[in-house]
Design an enzyme around this catalytic site. Structure first.
Site, PDB file in Angstrom:
ATOM      1  N   LYS A  99       0.911  -1.203   0.047  1.00 35.05           N
ATOM      2  CA  LYS A  99       0.051  -0.040  -0.070  1.00 35.05           C
ATOM      3  C   LYS A  99       0.771   1.270  -0.117  1.00 35.05           C
ATOM      4  CE  LYS A  99       0.877   1.376   4.356  1.00 35.05           C
ATOM      5  NZ  LYS A  99       1.926   2.310   4.837  1.00 35.05           N
ATOM      6  N   VAL A 155      11.073  -4.891   2.320  1.00 32.36           N
ATOM      7  CA  VAL A 155      11.091  -4.820   3.870  1.00 32.36           C
ATOM      8  C   VAL A 155      11.289  -3.678   4.648  1.00 32.36           C
ATOM      9  CG1 VAL A 155      11.824  -6.039   5.917  1.00 32.36           C
ATOM     10  CG2 VAL A 155      11.632  -7.495   3.652  1.00 32.36           C
ATOM     11  N   GLY A 210       9.835  -0.585   4.499  1.00 33.12           N
ATOM     12  CA  GLY A 210       9.871   0.341   3.402  1.00 33.12           C
ATOM     13  C   GLY A 210       8.708   1.292   3.633  1.00 33.12           C
ATOM     14  N   SER A 247       2.435  -6.344   6.802  1.00 31.26           N
ATOM     15  CA  SER A 247       0.919  -6.426   6.925  1.00 31.26           C
ATOM     16  C   SER A 247       0.329  -7.237   6.132  1.00 31.26           C
ATOM     17  CB  SER A 247       0.306  -4.986   7.144  1.00 31.26           C
ATOM     18  OG  SER A 247       0.969  -4.294   8.306  1.00 31.26           O
ATOM     19  N   ASP A 277      -2.441  -1.500  10.197  1.00 31.31           N
ATOM     20  CA  ASP A 277      -2.586  -1.789   8.773  1.00 31.31           C
ATOM     21  C   ASP A 277      -3.164  -2.906   8.121  1.00 31.31           C
ATOM     22  OD1 ASP A 277      -1.299   0.642   8.457  1.00 31.31           O
ATOM     23  OD2 ASP A 277       0.808   0.017   7.857  1.00 31.31           O
TER      24      ASP A 277
HETATM   25  O1  C5P Z   1      -0.030  -1.440  14.776  1.00 36.85           O
HETATM   26  P1  C5P Z   1       1.389  -1.541  14.435  1.00 36.85           P
HETATM   27  O2  C5P Z   1       2.194  -2.706  15.239  1.00 36.85           O
HETATM   28  O3  C5P Z   1       1.535  -1.571  12.914  1.00 36.85           O
HETATM   29  O4  C5P Z   1       2.371  -0.274  14.743  1.00 36.85           O
HETATM   30  C1  C5P Z   1       3.490  -0.372  15.066  1.00 36.85           C
HETATM   31  C2  C5P Z   1       4.047   1.018  15.568  1.00 36.85           C
HETATM   32  O5  C5P Z   1       3.740   1.992  15.056  1.00 36.85           O
HETATM   33  C3  C5P Z   1       3.396   1.225  17.028  1.00 36.85           C
HETATM   34  O6  C5P Z   1       3.831   0.383  18.194  1.00 36.85           O
HETATM   35  C4  C5P Z   1       3.446   2.544  17.426  1.00 36.85           C
HETATM   36  O7  C5P Z   1       4.735   2.909  18.006  1.00 36.85           O
HETATM   37  C5  C5P Z   1       3.215   3.032  15.969  1.00 36.85           C
HETATM   38  N1  C5P Z   1       1.766   3.565  15.665  1.00 36.85           N
HETATM   39  C6  C5P Z   1       1.512   4.656  16.137  1.00 36.85           C
HETATM   40  N2  C5P Z   1       0.088   5.014  15.813  1.00 36.85           N
HETATM   41  C7  C5P Z   1      -0.713   4.429  14.905  1.00 36.85           C
HETATM   42  C8  C5P Z   1      -0.098   3.141  14.335  1.00 36.85           C
HETATM   43  C9  C5P Z   1       1.088   2.915  14.524  1.00 36.85           C
HETATM   44  O8  C5P Z   1       1.900   5.246  16.929  1.00 36.85           O
HETATM   45  N3  C5P Z   1      -1.998   4.769  14.490  1.00 36.85           N
END
Ligand code: C5P
Length: 308
Positions: A13, A103, A105, A111, A144
């Site tokens: 994406k 990776v 990126g 996801s 995501d």
């Molecule tokens: O949800 P995901 O594991 O992809 O998120 C990875 C990190 O990105 C989270 O631990 C957080 O630090 C950051 N994040 C955030 N706010 C979001 C999505 C991700 O701060 N809405």
């Protein structure tokens, strides 16, 4: 029921709008983001096995910083355990990820892998989890991942996990350029918080709305879309990786309608006027010596699907 091999693929994406609100008490940021799925796919295959095992081939399968783990820290492994627990089936499968999505990126490659694993294993185990259940499991695995399931174009709210479809009147053409090492998403969000706390960036009460991008997608006018592209993570990513300015500039110079970083970077997403222009821009960027990978892609494309 476990039988013959089952494969599913899911797309990368680009965030064509990424408005980041303040840090929440749970460590996530409130988002308004517009995701657009592009035709660059990872494939996950499930085969009969006892317990779980995982192999990785393609992009990021070797050693080094961009290395994709083949153990329970991989989102695919966690997706398998979560679906098995949800459905009350034993987590038995030999899994393979064939990667094309670069990776770390900012293209949601991990996801995509998790979403493809949910779809492949739902069929392989015959768990018949249903769309809502899969979306719920996906949201537990990462912000995501629900979008990687639905694909197309969608507005993501909450921490990005609540997705609603957005109409796009026309296909869009992009050149993705990956410059240097990957960037850690939490590190980029952390840098955004620091820049806002230091007054170097405006500290908004809520995430910027994606309305301009949504209107441009609905009209299908590529110039309007180019003018509306926005990413609040671009400034902090450039703070951590100043060399990316040159990468963005080289994509502009190559004739892109507009350029931005995808998600937390470091992928440069260059919007092209049409498919021919994307091919020309990709050829030029492959020669400038800034990018380790360059791909011309089209979107939107559907989300995670079984591969016939
Ligand atoms: O949800 P995901 O594991 O992809 O998120 C990875 C990190 O990105 C989270 O631990 C957080 O630090 C950051 N994040 C955030 N706010 C979001 C999505 C991700 O701060 N809405």
């Amino acid at each position: 029921m476990t039988g013959a091999a089952v494969s599913a693929r899911a797309p990368a994406k680009v965030n064509v709008h990424l408005g980041v609100g303040p840090l929440r008490a749970d460590g996530f940021h409130e988002l308004h983001t517009v995701y657009l799925a592009v035709a660059l796919f990872d494939t996950v295959t499930a085969r009969p096995g006892e317990g779980l095992s995982l192999t990785v081939s393609g992009e990021g399968s070797g050693a080094g910083p961009g290395h994709v783990p083949g153990d329970r820290t991989n989102l695919v492994w966690r997706a398998a355990e979560l679906l098995a627990a949800h459905a009350g089936v034993p987590a038995d499968a030999a899994l393979d990820i064939t990667k094309s999505i670069p990776v770390a990126g900012g293209l949601a490659g991990g996801s995509a892998d998790a979403a493809a694993a949910l779809v492949a294993l739902d069929a392989f185990w015959g768990t018949r989890a249903g769309r809502e259940d899969l979306l719920d499991l996906a949201a537990q695995l990462g912000s995501d991942i629900p979008f990687s399931l639905v694909g197309g174009v969608a507005l993501g709210t909450g921490r990005g996990e609540q997705v609603a479809p957005v109409l796009a009147a026309a296909a869009t053409h992009w050149v993705l350029g990956i410059a240097g090492e990957g960037l850690s998403t939490p590190a980029v969000y952390g840098e955004l918080d620091r820049m806002r706390a230091a007054g170097r960036l405006l500290d908004p009460e809520g995430p910027a709305s994606g309305a301009p991008v949504i209107a441009a997608l609905r009209s299908g006018a590529v110039a309007d879309l180019g003018a509306a592209l926005a990413n609040d993570l671009q400034a902090p990513a450039l703070g951590l990786r100043p060399d990316l300015r040159r990468a963005l500039r080289s994509a502009e110079d190559a004739g892109a309608v507009a350029v931005l970083l995808s998600g937390s970077g470091p992928t440069v997403a260059a919007l092209a006027a049409d498919e021919d222009s994307a091919v020309r821009i990709a050829a030029e960027l492959a020669g400038v010596g800034v990018f380790r990978t360059v791909r011309a892609v089209t979107g939107p494309v559907p989300g995670a699907r079984l591969v016939p």
